[in-house]
Write a protein that holds these residues in place. Structure first.
Motif, mmCIF file in Angstrom:
data_model
loop_
_atom_site.group_PDB
_atom_site.id
_atom_site.type_symbol
_atom_site.label_atom_id
_atom_site.label_comp_id
_atom_site.label_asym_id
_atom_site.label_seq_id
_atom_site.Cartn_x
_atom_site.Cartn_y
_atom_site.Cartn_z
ATOM 1 N N ASN A 42 -2.202 6.849 -1.872
ATOM 2 C CA ASN A 42 -2.062 6.587 -1.019
ATOM 3 C C ASN A 42 -0.917 7.010 0.222
ATOM 4 O O ASN A 42 -0.545 6.982 1.061
ATOM 5 C CB ASN A 42 -1.340 5.094 -0.705
ATOM 6 N N LYS A 43 0.307 8.121 -0.573
ATOM 7 C CA LYS A 43 1.134 8.882 0.385
ATOM 8 C C LYS A 43 0.006 10.248 0.938
ATOM 9 O O LYS A 43 -0.954 10.520 0.189
ATOM 10 C CB LYS A 43 1.649 9.403 -0.778
ATOM 11 N N GLU A 66 0.703 -0.898 -0.035
ATOM 12 C CA GLU A 66 -0.261 -0.084 0.438
ATOM 13 C C GLU A 66 0.556 1.196 -0.262
ATOM 14 O O GLU A 66 0.162 2.788 -1.141
ATOM 15 C CB GLU A 66 -0.959 -0.384 0.919
ATOM 16 N N GLN A 67 2.154 1.316 0.788
ATOM 17 C CA GLN A 67 2.925 2.561 0.752
ATOM 18 C C GLN A 67 3.724 2.698 -0.763
ATOM 19 O O GLN A 67 4.832 3.227 -0.113
ATOM 20 C CB GLN A 67 3.433 2.871 2.161
ATOM 21 N N ASP A 68 4.102 1.181 -1.952
ATOM 22 C CA ASP A 68 4.774 1.117 -1.800
ATOM 23 C C ASP A 68 4.529 2.396 -3.560
ATOM 24 O O ASP A 68 5.467 2.422 -4.520
ATOM 25 C CB ASP A 68 5.140 0.121 -2.364
#
Length: 277
Positions: free
Chosen positions: A105-106, A56-58
């Motif tokens: 997601n950022k 999710e954070q990639d």
């Protein structure tokens, strides 16, 4: 075909979505592929890399350094009505800088100097070719694909002068991604698609891309009267009514909020809101 740009094993890589996950294509960017004239549909179909899952954070901004990011303001009549402007008869155009981009997601970052950060859900158009004086009936031949964009705007800075550029270019306010959907998978010009923005799960913007006053072909053709368009350029096509600035009283984003932009056939772009450190 759906392209994504993300971190994998410490490297920024391009991938293409398949039924088995995301196939890693390598470290070449979308900008580079488009500049080389690569056909994205064929290139993605022939992908041979390993299939992986994206954390999710990639995710990274879909493109790192587009040659130009050109935004269209006041491109939905209902949005113009909630603004302090009359409806123009020529597209309202302004630039965005690469330094303002952030990813799916950022965080969208509310700057230290303002509490008027606002959302604008929009459809982005990515070009595979360009030129000058492009006829409107040929304009869509230059489109590689479409993506989601949240054109975060710092309203008090936007209206400090007749030019909107500063308020539209604070760092980490332009969310871009997660996917580029190639043009063959969507209606011509991205028309007829439901666009919605949600804040904390509540729908605040809901419109159809058919309602744009200046459609994609018109914007490309009009821009090319003055500007040499190039492969890898991005056009952010405008937002409908429902922005926080247009509410009474005005409602701006605050830390802890979550903004979701979705467009039928393209996907969903999600960003939490934080304060600048």
């Amino acid at each position: 075909m759906r392209y994504v740009f993300f971190n994998h094993q410490g490297r920024a890589v391009l991938g293409v979505r398949t039924a088995d996950g995301v196939k890693v294509l390598g470290e070449e960017t979308l900008e580079s592929l488009l500049e080389r004239g690569v056909d994205l549909v064929t290139y993605g179909a022939n992908a041979q890399g390993p299939s992986v899952e994206i954390g999710e954070q990639d995710y990274l901004p879909l493109m790192r350094k587009p040659g130009k990011i050109i935004c269209v303001g006041l491109n939905y009549a209902d949005h113009t009505k909630e603004s302090p402007y009359a409806q123009p008869d020529y597209p309202t155009l302004f630039p965005r800088f690469n330094s303002s981009l952030t990813a799916h997601n950022k965080p969208l970052v509310r700057p230290k100097v303002s509490d008027t950060l606002d959302y604008e859900g929009e459809m982005a158009v990515i070009l595979k070719s360009g030129g000058r004086h492009i006829p409107k009936d040929q304009a869509l031949e230059h489109v590689a694909g479409y993506a989601l964009f949240n054109e975060g705007s710092v309203r008090d800075y936007q209206f400090k002068s007749p030019q909107w550029t500063v308020g539209k270019n604070f760092d980490d306010t332009g969310a871009f991604g997660p996917d580029l959907v190639t043009a063959d998978e969507l209606p011509a010009g991205g028309k007829g698609l439901l666009l919605e923005t949600r804040v904390n799960g509540k729908i605040v913007q809901s419109a159809n891309t058919q309602d744009m006053l200046f459609d994609v072909a018109t914007v490309i053709s009009t821009l090319s009267e003055a500007v040499t368009l190039q492969a890898g350029d991005v056009i952010v096509s405008g937002t409908p009514a429902g922005v926080g600035f247009g509410m009474n009283p005005k409602v701006y984003l605050k830390p802890g909020d979550v903004v979701e932009v979705s467009i039928e056939g393209i996907g969903k772009l999600v960003n939490p809101v934080i304060d600048e450190a």
